[in-house]
Scaffold this active site. Structure first.
Site, PDB file in Angstrom:
ATOM      1  N   MET A  91      23.268  62.575   5.899  1.00 33.85           N
ATOM      2  CA  MET A  91      23.693  63.509   6.951  1.00 33.85           C
ATOM      3  C   MET A  91      22.899  64.804   6.856  1.00 33.85           C
ATOM      4  SD  MET A  91      25.668  66.511   7.104  1.00 33.85           S
ATOM      5  CE  MET A  91      27.323  66.807   6.509  1.00 33.85           C
ATOM      6  N   GLU A 184      32.724  68.817  13.703  1.00 32.50           N
ATOM      7  CA  GLU A 184      33.670  69.244  12.657  1.00 32.50           C
ATOM      8  C   GLU A 184      34.470  70.450  13.125  1.00 32.50           C
ATOM      9  OE1 GLU A 184      31.830  69.881   8.858  1.00 32.50           O
ATOM     10  OE2 GLU A 184      33.549  71.011   8.084  1.00 32.50           O
ATOM     11  N   GLU A 220      37.628  67.545   8.092  1.00 34.94           N
ATOM     12  CA  GLU A 220      37.629  68.061   6.713  1.00 34.94           C
ATOM     13  C   GLU A 220      39.064  68.325   6.269  1.00 34.94           C
ATOM     14  OE1 GLU A 220      34.822  71.110   5.389  1.00 34.94           O
ATOM     15  OE2 GLU A 220      36.493  72.152   4.407  1.00 34.94           O
ATOM     16  N   HIS A 223      40.151  71.977   6.476  1.00 34.03           N
ATOM     17  CA  HIS A 223      40.288  72.569   7.805  1.00 34.03           C
ATOM     18  C   HIS A 223      41.536  72.076   8.529  1.00 34.03           C
ATOM     19  CE1 HIS A 223      35.620  73.174   7.773  1.00 34.03           C
ATOM     20  NE2 HIS A 223      36.235  73.739   6.750  1.00 34.03           N
TER      21      HIS A 223
HETATM   22  C1  GLT Z   1      30.124  75.291   5.611  1.00 37.14           C
HETATM   23  C2  GLT Z   1      31.481  74.840   6.084  1.00 37.14           C
HETATM   24  C3  GLT Z   1      31.646  73.388   6.011  1.00 37.14           C
HETATM   25  C4  GLT Z   1      30.738  72.628   6.928  1.00 37.14           C
HETATM   26  C5  GLT Z   1      29.315  72.774   6.585  1.00 37.14           C
HETATM   27  C6  GLT Z   1      28.478  72.148   7.659  1.00 37.14           C
HETATM   28  S1  GLT Z   1      28.830  74.348   6.168  1.00 37.14           S
HETATM   29  O1  GLT Z   1      30.076  75.262   4.214  1.00 37.14           O
HETATM   30  O2  GLT Z   1      32.482  75.511   5.314  1.00 37.14           O
HETATM   31  O3  GLT Z   1      32.960  72.984   6.219  1.00 37.14           O
HETATM   32  O4  GLT Z   1      31.031  71.261   6.795  1.00 37.14           O
HETATM   33  O5  GLT Z   1      27.852  73.057   8.489  1.00 37.14           O
HETATM   34 MN    MN Z   2      35.918  74.002   4.301  1.00 39.37          MN
HETATM   35 MN    MN Z   3      32.985  70.784   6.033  1.00 37.15          MN
END
Ligand code: GLT
Ligand code: MN
Ligand code: MN
Length: 393
Positions: A91, A184, A220, A223
């Site tokens: 990736m 994301e 993520e 997040h």
């Molecule tokens: C950054 C962020 C991540 C993202 C990355 C991709 S950069 O560190 O906190 O969650 O996945 O841009």
């Molecule tokens: Mn993060």
């Molecule tokens: Mn991330």
């Protein structure tokens, strides 16, 4: 160090970003506590600990403003390190947040010069990713958001983000790149509010794109948890829609800043349920893409601690796979979650809609009181999960 069945191997498809194990421990209140590592050294170390892949932003590898000659030398050295250590680049992504020009966003900024520069930078970074063999391209719109929300119509921000993604899928098609995009989400940080705040928002947005088949999500743990949501449910929705193109695994407590902790270091039960879903131990179709740890070592760690952190992420994942397999093979568990069947209602519920099936369904006798009195044994089920997690079974 002793070795056992939980030692990672490339077949496990574990990856780390250059920015994860390379994180020097900077936070908003203090500077770096560890030295900056050379990307080629990171590749060597990842190969040694059994990781499969390394991911990168353009600027993680090539410092902003490098000359063409510097760029070619850096890329050449990096490719050699990948080859020497048997590590791949699954990736790649663009840094659209560090340079001051992106202080008010990139694709959604009000100034067309910023939006054009974001597209220029991303096209160049896509070329780099493709050159290194990446198959997935991540878009994390960390600065696509606001504090002073009156600065733009949020609908306009959505339109601008759509234009950028549509434009870049056309760019890939035009160049013949077989690259899939993974969006994301994050609810806030570094902006007060970030547009398209969760994986669910991203899934709805993808349906409005020109080439939705090229675009999926990269949820993520941290997040989705920051938004107070269930990562497992959100990932399940993405899997069911055929849209889980990539995943960022880490640890996070609800209500905190984006902690990006070692995978499984917080909320082990949620980590267990997520691994169980990804691996399909309960019988669902498994996820077969990269398993990326988007996390970093505590600020207390030296270089050795960084590699303890990385090994810990991978070992915990494998330990949870083994625990999930055992849990789902347990006859008591299987008995509790076995399909509830009904010889009369099952055919009616799976029949296509028609006036006849409506009449049959509406006429079916259901003992409402009796059904509501059957204990579902979820207390026992959840305790069994805890016992597997604690190693009591
Ligand atoms: C950054 C962020 C991540 C993202 C990355 C991709 S950069 O560190 O906190 O969650 O996945 O841009
Ligand atoms: Mn993060
Ligand atoms: Mn991330």
């Amino acid at each position: 160090m002793t070795s056992d069945a939980f030692d990672p191997t490339p077949a496990d498809r574990f990856s780390f970003g250059l920015w994860t194990v390379g994180n020097p421990g900077r936070d908003p209140f203090g500077g770096p506590v560890r030295a900056t590592q050379d990307p080629c050294r990171i590749v060597k170390k990842l190969g040694e600990i059994g990781a499969w892949g390394v991911n990168l932003h353009d600027e993680d590898l090539i410092p902003f403003g490098s000359s063409a000659a510097e760029r070619d030398r850096i890329v050449g050295d990096f490719k050699k390190a990948l080859e020497d250590n048997g590590v791949v680049v699954p990736m790649a992504t663009t840094n659209l947040f560090s340079q001051p020009i992106f202080r008010d966003g990139a694709f959604t900024a009000n100034d067309p010069k910023v939006r054009a520069f974001a597209l220029q930078k991303t096209m160049t970074a896509i070329e780099l990713g493709v050159e290194l063999g990446a198959q997935t391209y991540v878009f994390w719109g960390g600065r696509e958001g606001t504090e002073a929300d009156a600065c733009r119509d949020p609908q306009e921000a959505t339109k601008r983000f759509r234009h950028a993604i549509d434009y870049l899928t056309c760019f890939c098609e035009d160049k013949g790149y077989d690259l899939r995009f993974a969006l994301e989400a994050k609810p806030n940080e570094p902006r007060g509010d970030i547009y398209l705040a969760t994986t669910g928002h991203m899934l709805a947005f993808i349906a409005t794109l020109d080439k939705p088949e090229r675009v999926g999500v990269n949820p993520e743990v941290a997040h989705e948890s920051m938004a107070g949501l269930s990562m497992t449910h959100n990932v399940a929705q993405a899997m069911e829609a055929g849209k889980l193109f990539h995943i960022d695994l880490n640890g996070q407590r609800i209500g905190r800043y984006d902690q990006d902790l070692r995978f499984g270091s917080e909320d082990l039960k949620q980590a267990f349920l997520l691994v169980r879903l990804l691996e399909g131990t309960a019988g669902n179709d498994p996820y077969s893409g990269p398993l990326h740890f988007d996390a970093h070592a505590y600020r207390t760690e030296d270089d050795a601690g960084v590699w303890d952190f990385a090994r810990g992420c991978m070992r915990t994942y494998k330990l949870l796979v083994a625990r999930a397999q055992a849990f789902d093979a347990d006859s008591e568990v299987r008995d509790i979650i076995a399909d509830v069947t009904d010889p009369v209602l099952d055919p009616l519920l799976s029949a296509p809609y028609s006036p006849e099936t409506v009449a049959a369904l509406r006429g079916a006798a259901i003992d409402v009181k009796a059904v509501a009195q059957i204990g579902l044994r979820y207390e026992r089920l959840d305790q069994l999960m805890v016992e597997y997690l604690m190693g009591a079974r």
